[in-house]
Scaffold this active site. Structure first.
Site, PDB file in Angstrom:
ATOM      1  N   PRO A  11     -55.518 -13.164  20.843  1.00 30.19           N
ATOM      2  CA  PRO A  11     -56.440 -13.341  21.963  1.00 30.19           C
ATOM      3  C   PRO A  11     -56.859 -12.039  22.644  1.00 30.19           C
ATOM      4  CG  PRO A  11     -54.225 -14.027  22.560  1.00 30.19           C
ATOM      5  CD  PRO A  11     -54.222 -13.811  21.081  1.00 30.19           C
ATOM      6  N   ASN A  12     -58.100 -12.037  23.036  1.00 27.87           N
ATOM      7  CA  ASN A  12     -58.738 -10.962  23.811  1.00 27.87           C
ATOM      8  C   ASN A  12     -59.002  -9.684  23.018  1.00 27.87           C
ATOM      9  OD1 ASN A  12     -58.877 -12.380  26.387  1.00 27.87           O
ATOM     10  ND2 ASN A  12     -56.643 -12.265  26.342  1.00 27.87           N
ATOM     11  N   ARG A  19     -62.668  -3.905  27.120  1.00 27.23           N
ATOM     12  CA  ARG A  19     -61.433  -4.384  27.771  1.00 27.23           C
ATOM     13  C   ARG A  19     -60.486  -3.221  28.064  1.00 27.23           C
ATOM     14  NH1 ARG A  19     -56.418  -7.308  24.689  1.00 27.23           N
ATOM     15  NH2 ARG A  19     -55.240  -7.822  26.548  1.00 27.23           N
ATOM     16  N   TYR A  24     -56.567   0.461  25.983  1.00 23.86           N
ATOM     17  CA  TYR A  24     -56.818   0.090  24.585  1.00 23.86           C
ATOM     18  C   TYR A  24     -57.821   0.998  23.875  1.00 23.86           C
ATOM     19  CZ  TYR A  24     -54.308  -4.095  25.990  1.00 23.86           C
ATOM     20  OH  TYR A  24     -53.347  -4.959  26.451  1.00 23.86           O
ATOM     21  N   ASN A  75     -51.656  -8.293  14.971  1.00 22.54           N
ATOM     22  CA  ASN A  75     -51.594  -7.943  16.385  1.00 22.54           C
ATOM     23  C   ASN A  75     -51.754  -9.268  17.134  1.00 22.54           C
ATOM     24  OD1 ASN A  75     -51.850  -7.194  19.018  1.00 22.54           O
ATOM     25  ND2 ASN A  75     -53.317  -5.529  18.646  1.00 22.54           N
ATOM     26  N   ALA A  78     -51.290 -11.236  23.480  1.00 26.29           N
ATOM     27  CA  ALA A  78     -50.324 -11.758  24.447  1.00 26.29           C
ATOM     28  C   ALA A  78     -49.379 -12.795  23.851  1.00 26.29           C
ATOM     29  CB  ALA A  78     -51.071 -12.349  25.647  1.00 26.29           C
ATOM     30  N   HIS A  81     -45.598 -12.164  23.230  1.00 20.69           N
ATOM     31  CA  HIS A  81     -44.555 -12.270  24.253  1.00 20.69           C
ATOM     32  C   HIS A  81     -44.212 -13.714  24.611  1.00 20.69           C
ATOM     33  CE1 HIS A  81     -45.812  -8.146  24.432  1.00 20.69           C
ATOM     34  NE2 HIS A  81     -47.013  -8.472  24.895  1.00 20.69           N
ATOM     35  N   ASP A  88     -41.840 -18.932  14.160  1.00 18.37           N
ATOM     36  CA  ASP A  88     -41.499 -19.955  13.156  1.00 18.37           C
ATOM     37  C   ASP A  88     -42.422 -19.865  11.943  1.00 18.37           C
ATOM     38  OD1 ASP A  88     -39.467 -20.915  14.740  1.00 18.37           O
ATOM     39  OD2 ASP A  88     -40.550 -22.699  15.415  1.00 18.37           O
ATOM     40  N   GLU A  99     -46.060  -5.922  12.476  1.00 16.78           N
ATOM     41  CA  GLU A  99     -46.567  -6.196  13.827  1.00 16.78           C
ATOM     42  C   GLU A  99     -47.177  -4.906  14.377  1.00 16.78           C
ATOM     43  OE1 GLU A  99     -43.397  -7.425  16.409  1.00 16.78           O
ATOM     44  OE2 GLU A  99     -44.637  -7.291  18.223  1.00 16.78           O
ATOM     45  N   HIS A 101     -49.378  -3.110  17.654  1.00 10.71           N
ATOM     46  CA  HIS A 101     -49.961  -3.123  18.999  1.00 10.71           C
ATOM     47  C   HIS A 101     -50.660  -1.791  19.233  1.00 10.71           C
ATOM     48  CE1 HIS A 101     -47.820  -6.763  19.951  1.00 10.71           C
ATOM     49  NE2 HIS A 101     -46.750  -6.219  19.387  1.00 10.71           N
ATOM     50  N   LEU A 102     -51.833  -1.867  19.815  1.00 13.25           N
ATOM     51  CA  LEU A 102     -52.569  -0.640  20.127  1.00 13.25           C
ATOM     52  C   LEU A 102     -51.819   0.175  21.179  1.00 13.25           C
ATOM     53  CD1 LEU A 102     -55.979  -2.454  20.340  1.00 13.25           C
ATOM     54  CD2 LEU A 102     -55.431  -0.690  18.644  1.00 13.25           C
ATOM     55  N   SER A 103     -51.338  -0.514  22.195  1.00 10.21           N
ATOM     56  CA  SER A 103     -50.657   0.166  23.294  1.00 10.21           C
ATOM     57  C   SER A 103     -49.148   0.189  23.034  1.00 10.21           C
ATOM     58  CB  SER A 103     -50.949  -0.568  24.615  1.00 10.21           C
ATOM     59  OG  SER A 103     -50.406  -1.885  24.581  1.00 10.21           O
ATOM     60  N   ARG A 108     -45.044  -0.396  29.232  1.00  9.89           N
ATOM     61  CA  ARG A 108     -45.875  -1.200  30.135  1.00  9.89           C
ATOM     62  C   ARG A 108     -44.995  -2.191  30.925  1.00  9.89           C
ATOM     63  NH1 ARG A 108     -50.883  -3.418  26.983  1.00  9.89           N
ATOM     64  NH2 ARG A 108     -51.541  -3.813  29.135  1.00  9.89           N
ATOM     65  N   ARG A 112     -43.897  -7.398  28.732  1.00  4.69           N
ATOM     66  CA  ARG A 112     -44.398  -7.020  27.396  1.00  4.69           C
ATOM     67  C   ARG A 112     -43.294  -6.417  26.519  1.00  4.69           C
ATOM     68  NH1 ARG A 112     -50.079  -7.427  28.027  1.00  4.69           N
ATOM     69  NH2 ARG A 112     -50.652  -6.999  30.173  1.00  4.69           N
TER      70      ARG A 112
HETATM   71  C1  DQA Z   1     -51.490  -5.737  22.668  1.00  9.19           C
HETATM   72  C2  DQA Z   1     -50.387  -5.679  23.716  1.00  9.19           C
HETATM   73  C3  DQA Z   1     -50.175  -7.038  24.370  1.00  9.19           C
HETATM   74  O1  DQA Z   1     -49.168  -6.950  25.352  1.00  9.19           O
HETATM   75  C4  DQA Z   1     -51.453  -7.505  25.013  1.00  9.19           C
HETATM   76  O2  DQA Z   1     -51.277  -8.798  25.568  1.00  9.19           O
HETATM   77  C5  DQA Z   1     -52.618  -7.449  24.109  1.00  9.19           C
HETATM   78  C6  DQA Z   1     -52.781  -6.306  23.222  1.00  9.19           C
HETATM   79  C7  DQA Z   1     -51.817  -4.347  22.094  1.00  9.19           C
HETATM   80  O3  DQA Z   1     -52.464  -4.281  21.072  1.00  9.19           O
HETATM   81  O4  DQA Z   1     -51.431  -3.323  22.694  1.00  9.19           O
HETATM   82  O5  DQA Z   1     -53.500  -8.316  24.141  1.00  9.19           O
HETATM   83  O6  DQA Z   1     -51.053  -6.556  21.592  1.00  9.19           O
END
Ligand code: DQA
Length: 152
Positions: A11-12, A19, A24, A75, A78, A81, A88, A99, A101-103, A108, A112
């Site tokens: 998501p997002n 964003r 990011y 990725n 959210a 978390h 599963d 896995e 994550h950009l950040s 943070r 997270r």
């Molecule tokens: C994220 C980190 C997550 O905590 C956050 O909810 C995201 C992006 C990242 O790529 O850093 O949506 O997965």
């Protein structure tokens, strides 16, 4: 015919570019997809790149990957978390999963710092921005070699 690697985004992540660019960066998801496809071409990996805002769709795609993909880069946004369902699904898929994550999620907010995905991932890359996706593809390509190791 090469078996693809699924690159799944939660998501997002479709909002990248506008964003929270301070966290990011300025690249869009389309930019990242282009880089992944180019990296895949160099590595001999077909990249199937997807994004959804829906948890169940990610579960469906992980289940699909179990029969159609050589590995997954994910990725989960959210859902990282919150989602027992993703853990599963990954456990059942029996595929190497990286896995991304950009950040740097550990630098943070405390909420997270926990990932439901990490215990079932072959590896985790975070805090490196979009380059993390390319590194994840390299790790999966390495794992596909006979002596490769990115198993879990
Ligand atoms: C994220 C980190 C997550 O905590 C956050 O909810 C995201 C992006 C990242 O790529 O850093 O949506 O997965």
């Amino acid at each position: 015919m090469t078996i693809p690697v699924f690159v799944l985004n939660g998501p997002n992540l479709n909002m990248l570019g506008t964003r929270e660019p301070g966290i990011y960066g300025g690249q869009t998801l389309a930019d990242i997809e282009r880089d992944c496809v180019a990296a895949g071409r160099k590595l001999g990996i077909a990249v199937d790149f997807r994004q959804t805002n829906h948890e169940g769709v990610l579960v469906d795609w992980i289940q699909e990957a179990a029969t159609k993909a050589a590995g997954i880069v994910i990725n989960p946004g959210a859902y990282t978390h919150t989602s027992v369902a993703l853990q599963d699904a990954i456990r059942a898929a029996k595929l190497p999963v990286i896995e991304v994550h950009l950040s740097n999620i550990f630098a943070r907010e405390a909420f997270r710092h926990h990932s439901y995905v990490s215990p079932v991932a072959a590896g985790i890359i975070c805090g490196l921005g979009p380059v993390g996706y390319r590194l994840a593809l390299e790790a999966l390509a390495e794992a596909q070699k006979p002596a490769g190791k990115a198993k879990r």
